[in-house]
Design a protein around this motif. Structure first.
Motif, PDB file in Angstrom:
ATOM      1  N   LYS A   1       1.539  22.032  -2.670  1.00  0.00           N
ATOM      2  CA  LYS A   1       1.872  21.594  -1.061  1.00  0.00           C
ATOM      3  C   LYS A   1       3.406  20.788  -0.674  1.00  0.00           C
ATOM      4  CE  LYS A   1      -1.122  19.075   2.150  1.00  0.00           C
ATOM      5  NZ  LYS A   1      -2.208  18.151   1.797  1.00  0.00           N
ATOM      6  N   PHE A   2       4.308  21.044   0.547  1.00  0.00           N
ATOM      7  CA  PHE A   2       4.675  20.256   0.824  1.00  0.00           C
ATOM      8  C   PHE A   2       5.205  18.424   0.446  1.00  0.00           C
ATOM      9  CE2 PHE A   2       8.443  18.122   3.524  1.00  0.00           C
ATOM     10  CZ  PHE A   2       9.163  18.303   2.353  1.00  0.00           C
ATOM     11  N   ASN A   3       4.501  18.566   0.897  1.00  0.00           N
ATOM     12  CA  ASN A   3       3.762  16.808   1.178  1.00  0.00           C
ATOM     13  C   ASN A   3       2.364  16.703  -0.094  1.00  0.00           C
ATOM     14  OD1 ASN A   3       3.259  13.764   0.858  1.00  0.00           O
ATOM     15  ND2 ASN A   3       3.317  14.116   2.915  1.00  0.00           N
ATOM     16  N   PRO A   4       2.492  16.123  -1.086  1.00  0.00           N
ATOM     17  CA  PRO A   4       1.552  16.193  -2.007  1.00  0.00           C
ATOM     18  C   PRO A   4       0.573  14.645  -1.695  1.00  0.00           C
ATOM     19  CG  PRO A   4       3.280  16.358  -3.389  1.00  0.00           C
ATOM     20  CD  PRO A   4       3.833  15.890  -1.739  1.00  0.00           C
ATOM     21  N   LEU A   5       0.674  13.511  -1.399  1.00  0.00           N
ATOM     22  CA  LEU A   5       0.386  12.669  -1.072  1.00  0.00           C
ATOM     23  C   LEU A   5      -0.447  13.401   0.304  1.00  0.00           C
ATOM     24  CD1 LEU A   5       0.035   9.755  -2.058  1.00  0.00           C
ATOM     25  CD2 LEU A   5       1.259   9.275   0.221  1.00  0.00           C
ATOM     26  N   PRO A   6      -2.126  12.746  -0.161  1.00  0.00           N
ATOM     27  CA  PRO A   6      -3.197  12.496   0.623  1.00  0.00           C
ATOM     28  C   PRO A   6      -2.983  11.280   1.507  1.00  0.00           C
ATOM     29  CG  PRO A   6      -4.148  12.765  -1.825  1.00  0.00           C
ATOM     30  CD  PRO A   6      -2.507  12.851  -1.219  1.00  0.00           C
ATOM     31  N   ASP A   7      -3.730  11.549   2.588  1.00  0.00           N
ATOM     32  CA  ASP A   7      -3.650  10.952   3.358  1.00  0.00           C
ATOM     33  C   ASP A   7      -4.961   9.941   2.838  1.00  0.00           C
ATOM     34  OD1 ASP A   7      -1.945  11.301   5.407  1.00  0.00           O
ATOM     35  OD2 ASP A   7      -3.124  12.655   6.602  1.00  0.00           O
ATOM     36  N   LYS A   8      -6.507  10.567   2.546  1.00  0.00           N
ATOM     37  CA  LYS A   8      -7.441   9.834   2.073  1.00  0.00           C
ATOM     38  C   LYS A   8      -7.801  10.658   0.606  1.00  0.00           C
ATOM     39  CE  LYS A   8      -8.927   9.197   5.915  1.00  0.00           C
ATOM     40  NZ  LYS A   8     -10.021   9.439   7.302  1.00  0.00           N
ATOM     41  N   GLY A   9      -8.489   9.532   0.011  1.00  0.00           N
ATOM     42  CA  GLY A   9      -8.588   9.150  -0.827  1.00  0.00           C
ATOM     43  C   GLY A   9      -8.900   9.045  -2.405  1.00  0.00           C
ATOM     44  N   LEU A  10      -8.717   9.294  -4.056  1.00  0.00           N
ATOM     45  CA  LEU A  10      -8.697   8.290  -5.369  1.00  0.00           C
ATOM     46  C   LEU A  10      -7.515   9.281  -5.732  1.00  0.00           C
ATOM     47  CD1 LEU A  10     -12.057   7.798  -6.488  1.00  0.00           C
ATOM     48  CD2 LEU A  10     -10.632   6.235  -4.593  1.00  0.00           C
TER      49      LEU A  10
ATOM     50  N   GLU B   1      -9.584  13.514  -0.585  1.00  0.00           N
ATOM     51  CA  GLU B   1     -10.858  13.783   0.313  1.00  0.00           C
ATOM     52  C   GLU B   1     -11.190  15.061   0.703  1.00  0.00           C
ATOM     53  OE1 GLU B   1     -12.159  11.143   4.388  1.00  0.00           O
ATOM     54  OE2 GLU B   1     -12.584  10.181   2.603  1.00  0.00           O
ATOM     55  N   GLU B   2     -10.316  16.186   1.392  1.00  0.00           N
ATOM     56  CA  GLU B   2     -10.460  17.187   1.701  1.00  0.00           C
ATOM     57  C   GLU B   2     -10.069  18.058   1.214  1.00  0.00           C
ATOM     58  OE1 GLU B   2     -10.068  16.948   5.868  1.00  0.00           O
ATOM     59  OE2 GLU B   2     -11.485  14.831   6.566  1.00  0.00           O
ATOM     60  N   GLU B   3      -9.617  18.258  -0.587  1.00  0.00           N
ATOM     61  CA  GLU B   3      -8.789  19.479  -0.754  1.00  0.00           C
ATOM     62  C   GLU B   3      -9.063  19.100  -1.901  1.00  0.00           C
ATOM     63  OE1 GLU B   3      -4.715  19.107  -0.527  1.00  0.00           O
ATOM     64  OE2 GLU B   3      -4.908  18.093   1.805  1.00  0.00           O
ATOM     65  N   GLU B   4      -8.487  20.134  -2.677  1.00  0.00           N
ATOM     66  CA  GLU B   4      -8.489  20.098  -4.913  1.00  0.00           C
ATOM     67  C   GLU B   4      -8.081  19.329  -5.311  1.00  0.00           C
ATOM     68  OE1 GLU B   4     -11.193  22.241  -6.284  1.00  0.00           O
ATOM     69  OE2 GLU B   4     -11.940  22.858  -4.269  1.00  0.00           O
TER      70      GLU B   4
ATOM     71  N   ASP C   1      -6.408   4.457   0.787  1.00  0.00           N
ATOM     72  CA  ASP C   1      -6.786   3.794   2.249  1.00  0.00           C
ATOM     73  C   ASP C   1      -6.742   2.462   1.709  1.00  0.00           C
ATOM     74  OD1 ASP C   1      -7.165   5.960   3.630  1.00  0.00           O
ATOM     75  OD2 ASP C   1      -9.405   6.213   3.158  1.00  0.00           O
ATOM     76  N   GLN C   2      -6.555   2.220   0.823  1.00  0.00           N
ATOM     77  CA  GLN C   2      -7.465   0.206   0.880  1.00  0.00           C
ATOM     78  C   GLN C   2      -5.867   0.109   0.140  1.00  0.00           C
ATOM     79  OE1 GLN C   2     -10.665  -1.235  -1.145  1.00  0.00           O
ATOM     80  NE2 GLN C   2     -11.918   0.488  -0.532  1.00  0.00           N
ATOM     81  N   GLU C   3      -4.771   0.909  -0.144  1.00  0.00           N
ATOM     82  CA  GLU C   3      -3.444   0.572  -0.684  1.00  0.00           C
ATOM     83  C   GLU C   3      -3.990   0.046  -1.825  1.00  0.00           C
ATOM     84  OE1 GLU C   3      -1.101   0.073   2.533  1.00  0.00           O
ATOM     85  OE2 GLU C   3      -1.172   1.840   3.621  1.00  0.00           O
ATOM     86  N   LYS C   4      -5.118   0.008  -2.891  1.00  0.00           N
ATOM     87  CA  LYS C   4      -5.176  -1.190  -4.144  1.00  0.00           C
ATOM     88  C   LYS C   4      -5.547  -0.166  -5.373  1.00  0.00           C
ATOM     89  CE  LYS C   4      -9.403  -3.494  -2.540  1.00  0.00           C
ATOM     90  NZ  LYS C   4      -9.675  -4.992  -2.316  1.00  0.00           N
ATOM     91  N   VAL C   5      -5.695  -0.784  -6.423  1.00  0.00           N
ATOM     92  CA  VAL C   5      -6.291  -0.433  -7.180  1.00  0.00           C
ATOM     93  C   VAL C   5      -7.795  -1.015  -7.174  1.00  0.00           C
ATOM     94  CG1 VAL C   5      -6.340  -0.793  -9.943  1.00  0.00           C
ATOM     95  CG2 VAL C   5      -4.271  -0.412  -9.270  1.00  0.00           C
ATOM     96  N   ILE C   6      -8.731  -0.323  -6.830  1.00  0.00           N
ATOM     97  CA  ILE C   6     -10.435  -0.586  -6.977  1.00  0.00           C
ATOM     98  C   ILE C   6     -11.384  -0.636  -8.481  1.00  0.00           C
ATOM     99  CG2 ILE C   6     -10.201   0.293  -4.739  1.00  0.00           C
ATOM    100  CD1 ILE C   6     -11.649   2.643  -6.210  1.00  0.00           C
TER     101      ILE C   6
END
Length: 140
Positions: A65-74, A104-107, A34-39
């Protein structure tokens, strides 16, 4: 299309860290999507390396999964020096970097590169990741 571009930029960020000081290449990096940065950065240690080996040996399938990049998470980028030999039905290669996705919402799942810089997305038993790395990484 935008997700493909964002994914390419994200992967490029993790691949091209050679411009950072040498000790940063040895550090584990936690990246917030989400923040698009190293935290957070964590110094690599023997326990995390051992747990990374267990995760790499615990691969149970290709991530489909076709698009492996999640929208949210780490994402957690773990440098492995020396490289770890991974041998399973999908690859037989040395791995010098492990990237763990915590959507955020997957394994969770992992990304590794082989000697030829081919990318592999793998599913791993989530208990393996939770028991071995999650506590180490997020308790520092």
């Amino acid at each position: 299309m935008i997700k493909k571009i964002a994914f390419a930029v994200l992967i490029a960020f993790f691949i091209y860290t050679s411009h950072t000081p040498a000790q940063m290449n040895e550090a584990i990096q936690l990246y917030d999507i989400d923040q698009e940065k190293v935290i957070k950065t964590i110094t690599m240690n023997a326990m995390i390396r051992k747990d990374s080996e267990i995760i790499l040996q615990g691969v149970n399938d290709i991530y489909k999964k076709f698009n492996p990049l999640p929208d949210k998470g780490l994402l957690v980028k773990i440098p492995l020096d020396p490289a770890i030999q991974v041998k399973n039905q999908w690859m037989n290669a040395l791995v010098d970097e492990l990237i763990i996705f915590y959507p955020e919402e997957e394994e969770p799942f992992i990304l590794v590169y082989d000697d030829e810089n081919n990318t592999y997305f793998f599913s791993v038993d989530s208990k393996v990741i939770a028991e071995h790395l999650f506590v180490l990484l997020f308790s520092h």
